[in-house]
Write a protein that holds these residues in place. Structure first.
Motif, PDB file in Angstrom:
ATOM      1  N   TRP A 124       8.907  -4.953  12.211  1.00 22.57           N
ATOM      2  CA  TRP A 124       9.688  -3.905  12.871  1.00 22.57           C
ATOM      3  C   TRP A 124       9.849  -2.686  11.967  1.00 22.57           C
ATOM      4  N   THR A 125      10.068  -2.917  10.671  1.00 26.10           N
ATOM      5  CA  THR A 125      10.227  -1.800   9.738  1.00 26.10           C
ATOM      6  C   THR A 125       8.980  -0.925   9.716  1.00 26.10           C
ATOM      7  N   PHE A 126       7.822  -1.530   9.867  1.00 25.13           N
ATOM      8  CA  PHE A 126       6.571  -0.761   9.938  1.00 25.13           C
ATOM      9  C   PHE A 126       6.609   0.224  11.100  1.00 25.13           C
ATOM     10  N   THR A 127       6.988  -0.250  12.275  1.00 23.86           N
ATOM     11  CA  THR A 127       7.066   0.637  13.440  1.00 23.86           C
ATOM     12  C   THR A 127       8.175   1.664  13.264  1.00 23.86           C
ATOM     13  N   GLN A 128       9.342   1.228  12.844  1.00 25.79           N
ATOM     14  CA  GLN A 128      10.480   2.136  12.712  1.00 25.79           C
ATOM     15  C   GLN A 128      10.200   3.264  11.727  1.00 25.79           C
ATOM     16  N   SER A 129       9.690   2.922  10.553  1.00 27.76           N
ATOM     17  CA  SER A 129       9.423   3.938   9.534  1.00 27.76           C
ATOM     18  C   SER A 129       8.315   4.895   9.961  1.00 27.76           C
ATOM     19  N   SER A 130       7.301   4.363  10.662  1.00 28.55           N
ATOM     20  CA  SER A 130       6.206   5.220  11.129  1.00 28.55           C
ATOM     21  C   SER A 130       6.716   6.261  12.121  1.00 28.55           C
ATOM     22  N   LEU A 131       7.568   5.854  13.045  1.00 26.67           N
ATOM     23  CA  LEU A 131       8.055   6.775  14.061  1.00 26.67           C
ATOM     24  C   LEU A 131       9.030   7.795  13.466  1.00 26.67           C
ATOM     25  N   LEU A 132       9.893   7.358  12.554  1.00 29.32           N
ATOM     26  CA  LEU A 132      10.804   8.302  11.918  1.00 29.32           C
ATOM     27  C   LEU A 132      10.034   9.341  11.110  1.00 29.32           C
ATOM     28  N   ALA A 133       9.015   8.898  10.367  1.00 28.81           N
ATOM     29  CA  ALA A 133       8.206   9.839   9.590  1.00 28.81           C
ATOM     30  C   ALA A 133       7.401  10.754  10.506  1.00 28.81           C
ATOM     31  N   GLY A 134       6.888  10.205  11.615  1.00 28.31           N
ATOM     32  CA  GLY A 134       6.125  11.023  12.549  1.00 28.31           C
ATOM     33  C   GLY A 134       6.960  12.114  13.191  1.00 28.31           C
ATOM     34  N   THR A 135       8.232  11.837  13.429  1.00 36.74           N
ATOM     35  CA  THR A 135       9.102  12.842  14.042  1.00 36.74           C
ATOM     36  C   THR A 135       9.187  14.095  13.189  1.00 36.74           C
ATOM     37  N   ARG A 136       9.147  13.928  11.872  1.00 34.71           N
ATOM     38  CA  ARG A 136       9.258  15.070  10.950  1.00 34.71           C
ATOM     39  C   ARG A 136       7.912  15.481  10.365  1.00 34.71           C
ATOM     40  N   ALA A 137       6.826  14.957  10.901  1.00 40.15           N
ATOM     41  CA  ALA A 137       5.512  15.220  10.303  1.00 40.15           C
ATOM     42  C   ALA A 137       5.170  16.702  10.281  1.00 40.15           C
ATOM     43  N   ILE A 138       5.472  17.420  11.347  1.00 41.04           N
ATOM     44  CA  ILE A 138       5.191  18.862  11.413  1.00 41.04           C
ATOM     45  C   ILE A 138       6.378  19.669  10.936  1.00 41.04           C
TER      46      ILE A 138
END
Length: 312
Positions: free
Chosen positions: A118-132
């Motif tokens: 779950w941490t893999f998915t959670q961290s990926s989405l949080l980081a993706g939100t701020r990617a740009i």
């Protein structure tokens, strides 16, 4: 008597004709081989450009991962300790106080696997939100396919998960779970989950580029999603125990939840006591469907706004 003659003024000379191309800036630019700066390429061309920068994506992800805990005294050990501490907290609250471990064999490996995946998915989405929105300086300074940013952040989280998987293997062995050939199933399961995470991250990256407030909302959305994904409890056990008091659609929806699907696949691959009957029907088909839907759909959705990133 004098007579005044009114001579009409001479007609103005007609302007010299100007070629239409001089007024058409697009035609003028095309005639001299110029193109719009930052114009969105075709989808196949975008994929080629992204592939050409695969080394940048990998190096950027590795550099971000190395720098993440550079100021901490324990350094990269926090990559493993953070999910382990989360698992310890969840074990005390849910396993001990709320007794969700009842009826779940190998509960500690069950819980730790769920937390790591779950941490893999959670961290990926949080980081993706701020990617740009969190890398505007890089976006405005250099010309590269912007999808490289959310992809690199997802790759960073995958690298961190691989460090955690080494600790997970030790935990599995410590609690009597023997190595088996089924552990190899973790590879396609992680590949599908990475594709899903990357697609959703690109969707959130485009939304976050225009609406930075989405980053403040995401922790609440992800926390709710976590509680519905069977991280701390067995969905199969809950449905069997409380199914009569729940609407008929709740069970299938919980089992088809993409986060729950990928967690279940990893548990099935790694934990000997987690049997096939605890998986939803056609689980690999569901996992592949979520990966393709999110991966392809998210990539196209992100690509369509390529020209807008870093502007305004």
């Amino acid at each position: 008597m004098s007579q005044v003659l009114h001579t009409p003024p001479p007609a103005p000379a007609a302007p010299a004709p100007v070629p239409a191309a001089e007024h058409d800036l697009a035609a003028l630019a095309a005639r001299h081989g110029l193109s719009v700066s930052g114009a969105r390429p075709s989808l196949p061309g975008y994929v080629r450009r992204l592939w050409a920068r695969r080394h940048f994506i990998t190096a950027f992800a590795t550099a971000k991962l190395t720098a993440q805990y550079s100021q901490a005294k324990l350094g990269q050990l926090w990559q493993v300790m953070t999910p382990l501490l989360n698992a310890a907290v969840y074990y005390f609250i849910f396993g001990v106080l709320m007794q969700t471990r009842d009826g779940v064999p190998d509960y500690v490996p069950f819980l730790v696997t769920g937390v790591f995946v779950w941490t893999f998915t959670q961290s990926s989405l949080l980081a993706g939100t701020r990617a740009i929105s969190g890398n505007l300086g890089l976006v405005r300074a250099l010309h590269f396919p912007r999808a490289a940013l959310p992809l690199s952040f997802c790759l960073q989280q995958l690298q961190q998960l691989l460090f955690s998987m080494a600790a997970l293997a030790v935990i599995l062995l410590a609690f009597g779970v023997p190595p088996a050939a089924s552990w190899l199933l973790a590879i396609p399961a992680l590949a599908l989950q990475f594709t899903f995470n990357a697609g959703v991250s690109m969707i959130l990256a485009r939304i976050g580029a225009k609406t930075p407030d989405i980053a403040q909302l995401m922790p609440f959305v992800l926390r709710t999603w976590m509680y519905a994904s069977g991280v701390m409890f067995s969905i199969d056990h809950v449905i069997a125990k409380h199914g009569e008091g729940l609407p008929s659609w709740v069970g299938p929806v919980l089992q088809a939840n993409p986060a729950a699907v990928y967690i279940d696949l990893m548990r099935f691959a790694l934990i000997d006591s987690f049997r096939a009957h605890q998986l939803p029907d056609h689980v690999w088909l569901i996992a592949t469907g979520w990966a393709l839907l999110a991966g392809i759909g998210g990539f196209i959705y992100f690509w369509k706004a390529e020209e807008t990133y870093g502007r305004g």
